[in-house]
Write a protein that holds these residues in place. Structure first.
Motif, PDB file in Angstrom:
ATOM      1  N   ASP A  31       0.822  -1.214   0.000  1.00 49.43           N
ATOM      2  CA  ASP A  31       0.000   0.000   0.000  1.00 49.43           C
ATOM      3  C   ASP A  31       0.857   1.267   0.000  1.00 49.43           C
ATOM      4  N   ILE A  32       1.913   1.279   0.794  1.00 48.61           N
ATOM      5  CA  ILE A  32       2.817   2.435   0.838  1.00 48.61           C
ATOM      6  C   ILE A  32       3.448   2.657  -0.534  1.00 48.61           C
ATOM      7  N   PHE A  33       3.936   1.573  -1.127  1.00 46.71           N
ATOM      8  CA  PHE A  33       4.578   1.686  -2.442  1.00 46.71           C
ATOM      9  C   PHE A  33       3.586   2.167  -3.501  1.00 46.71           C
ATOM     10  N   GLN A  34       2.372   1.599  -3.497  1.00 52.23           N
ATOM     11  CA  GLN A  34       1.366   2.007  -4.481  1.00 52.23           C
ATOM     12  C   GLN A  34       0.994   3.480  -4.291  1.00 52.23           C
ATOM     13  N   ASN A  35       0.825   3.903  -3.043  1.00 50.06           N
ATOM     14  CA  ASN A  35       0.505   5.308  -2.770  1.00 50.06           C
ATOM     15  C   ASN A  35       1.605   6.239  -3.261  1.00 50.06           C
ATOM     16  N   LEU A  36       2.856   5.858  -3.026  1.00 50.36           N
ATOM     17  CA  LEU A  36       3.981   6.667  -3.498  1.00 50.36           C
ATOM     18  C   LEU A  36       3.999   6.724  -5.019  1.00 50.36           C
ATOM     19  N   LEU A  37       3.788   5.596  -5.659  1.00 47.18           N
ATOM     20  CA  LEU A  37       3.769   5.527  -7.121  1.00 47.18           C
ATOM     21  C   LEU A  37       2.665   6.424  -7.683  1.00 47.18           C
ATOM     22  N   ASP A  38       1.486   6.362  -7.081  1.00 44.35           N
ATOM     23  CA  ASP A  38       0.365   7.203  -7.519  1.00 44.35           C
ATOM     24  C   ASP A  38       0.676   8.686  -7.348  1.00 44.35           C
ATOM     25  N   GLN A  39       1.323   9.054  -6.246  1.00 44.42           N
ATOM     26  CA  GLN A  39       1.686  10.457  -6.011  1.00 44.42           C
ATOM     27  C   GLN A  39       2.692  10.942  -7.046  1.00 44.42           C
ATOM     28  N   ILE A  40       3.696  10.133  -7.294  1.00 42.60           N
ATOM     29  CA  ILE A  40       4.753  10.503  -8.235  1.00 42.60           C
ATOM     30  C   ILE A  40       4.199  10.663  -9.645  1.00 42.60           C
ATOM     31  N   GLU A  41       3.259   9.798 -10.011  1.00 45.93           N
ATOM     32  CA  GLU A  41       2.698   9.814 -11.361  1.00 45.93           C
ATOM     33  C   GLU A  41       1.445  10.693 -11.470  1.00 45.93           C
TER      34      GLU A  41
ATOM     35  N   HIS B 244      -3.274   7.062 -10.790  1.00 49.26           N
ATOM     36  CA  HIS B 244      -3.037   5.611 -10.780  1.00 49.26           C
ATOM     37  C   HIS B 244      -2.874   5.106 -12.211  1.00 49.26           C
ATOM     38  N   TYR B 245      -1.631   5.114 -12.664  1.00 49.56           N
ATOM     39  CA  TYR B 245      -1.324   4.652 -14.014  1.00 49.56           C
ATOM     40  C   TYR B 245      -0.636   3.291 -14.002  1.00 49.56           C
ATOM     41  N   ASP B 246       0.130   3.038 -12.983  1.00 50.52           N
ATOM     42  CA  ASP B 246       0.843   1.768 -12.838  1.00 50.52           C
ATOM     43  C   ASP B 246       0.342   1.067 -11.579  1.00 50.52           C
ATOM     44  N   THR B 247       0.392  -0.249 -11.604  1.00 49.90           N
ATOM     45  CA  THR B 247      -0.106  -1.036 -10.480  1.00 49.90           C
ATOM     46  C   THR B 247       1.014  -1.879  -9.892  1.00 49.90           C
ATOM     47  N   ALA B 248       1.154  -1.793  -8.576  1.00 52.34           N
ATOM     48  CA  ALA B 248       2.131  -2.611  -7.863  1.00 52.34           C
ATOM     49  C   ALA B 248       1.453  -3.888  -7.387  1.00 52.34           C
TER      50      ALA B 248
ATOM     51  N   SER C 104      11.169   0.935   9.701  1.00 52.10           N
ATOM     52  CA  SER C 104      10.052   1.281   8.816  1.00 52.10           C
ATOM     53  C   SER C 104      10.354   2.581   8.059  1.00 52.10           C
ATOM     54  N   ASP C 105      11.043   3.515   8.703  1.00 47.17           N
ATOM     55  CA  ASP C 105      11.386   4.778   8.034  1.00 47.17           C
ATOM     56  C   ASP C 105      12.333   4.548   6.859  1.00 47.17           C
ATOM     57  N   ALA C 106      13.370   3.755   7.071  1.00 47.25           N
ATOM     58  CA  ALA C 106      14.319   3.463   5.995  1.00 47.25           C
ATOM     59  C   ALA C 106      13.633   2.692   4.874  1.00 47.25           C
ATOM     60  N   THR C 107      12.705   1.818   5.225  1.00 55.57           N
ATOM     61  CA  THR C 107      11.973   1.064   4.210  1.00 55.57           C
ATOM     62  C   THR C 107      11.120   1.999   3.369  1.00 55.57           C
ATOM     63  N   GLU C 108      10.444   2.941   4.009  1.00 53.33           N
ATOM     64  CA  GLU C 108       9.613   3.888   3.255  1.00 53.33           C
ATOM     65  C   GLU C 108      10.474   4.772   2.349  1.00 53.33           C
ATOM     66  N   GLU C 109      11.624   5.199   2.832  1.00 45.26           N
ATOM     67  CA  GLU C 109      12.533   5.996   2.001  1.00 45.26           C
ATOM     68  C   GLU C 109      13.002   5.192   0.793  1.00 45.26           C
ATOM     69  N   TYR C 110      13.341   3.938   1.012  1.00 49.02           N
ATOM     70  CA  TYR C 110      13.759   3.051  -0.083  1.00 49.02           C
ATOM     71  C   TYR C 110      12.617   2.872  -1.085  1.00 49.02           C
ATOM     72  N   LEU C 111      11.398   2.641  -0.576  1.00 50.12           N
ATOM     73  CA  LEU C 111      10.247   2.468  -1.463  1.00 50.12           C
ATOM     74  C   LEU C 111      10.003   3.731  -2.290  1.00 50.12           C
ATOM     75  N   GLU C 112      10.209   4.901  -1.687  1.00 48.86           N
ATOM     76  CA  GLU C 112      10.031   6.147  -2.432  1.00 48.86           C
ATOM     77  C   GLU C 112      11.051   6.257  -3.567  1.00 48.86           C
ATOM     78  N   ARG C 113      12.313   5.952  -3.279  1.00 49.80           N
ATOM     79  CA  ARG C 113      13.346   5.990  -4.331  1.00 49.80           C
ATOM     80  C   ARG C 113      13.004   5.009  -5.456  1.00 49.80           C
ATOM     81  N   GLU C 114      12.535   3.824  -5.059  1.00 46.59           N
ATOM     82  CA  GLU C 114      12.204   2.813  -6.057  1.00 46.59           C
ATOM     83  C   GLU C 114      10.948   3.173  -6.849  1.00 46.59           C
TER      84      GLU C 114
END
Length: 108
Positions: free
Chosen positions: A38-48, A51-55, A90-100
């Motif tokens: 969910d965190i990754f999908q939310n980040l992807l949606d914000q960046i794009e 909702h264009y891509d699905t995780a 969890s913070d480092a994981t969220e930062e990593y997910l944002e970069r990815e």
């Protein structure tokens, strides 16, 4: 306070209690796995800006599929699993997910 997407272990435990009160017995690992997605999908949606891509999960790896169904990217955990990553920080994981997510979006 209702926790929809936990962002740390305290919130994971609160979410687990909420689900238990609703009659659902769910492990912390199941909650963490869903939270990472969910965190990754939310980040992807914000960046794009939408909702264009699905995780989705493919084993222990996140995949990103575009609206045509073509796989655009994969995201592997830093450690053995995203669950281990989240438990460690969890913070480092969220930062990593944002970069990815930025990388997966590819400037779209």
């Amino acid at each position: 306070m209702f926790i929809q997407v936990p962002t740390d272990m305290d919130e994971v435990q609160m979410r687990q209690l909420q689900l238990k009160q609703q009659g659902e017995m769910v492990t912390e690992d199941v909650i963490i796995r869903q939270a990472v997605l969910d965190i990754f999908q939310n980040l992807l949606d914000q960046i794009e800006d939408g909702h264009y891509d699905t995780a989705a999960w493919q084993g222990d790896v996140l995949t990103v599929t575009d609206i045509n169904g073509d796989q655009m990217a994969t995201v592997a955990p830093k450690e053995e699993t995203f669950i281990a990553d989240f438990r460690k920080s969890s913070d480092a994981t969220e930062e990593y997910l944002e970069r990815e997510a930025i990388r997966a979006a590819g400037g779209r």
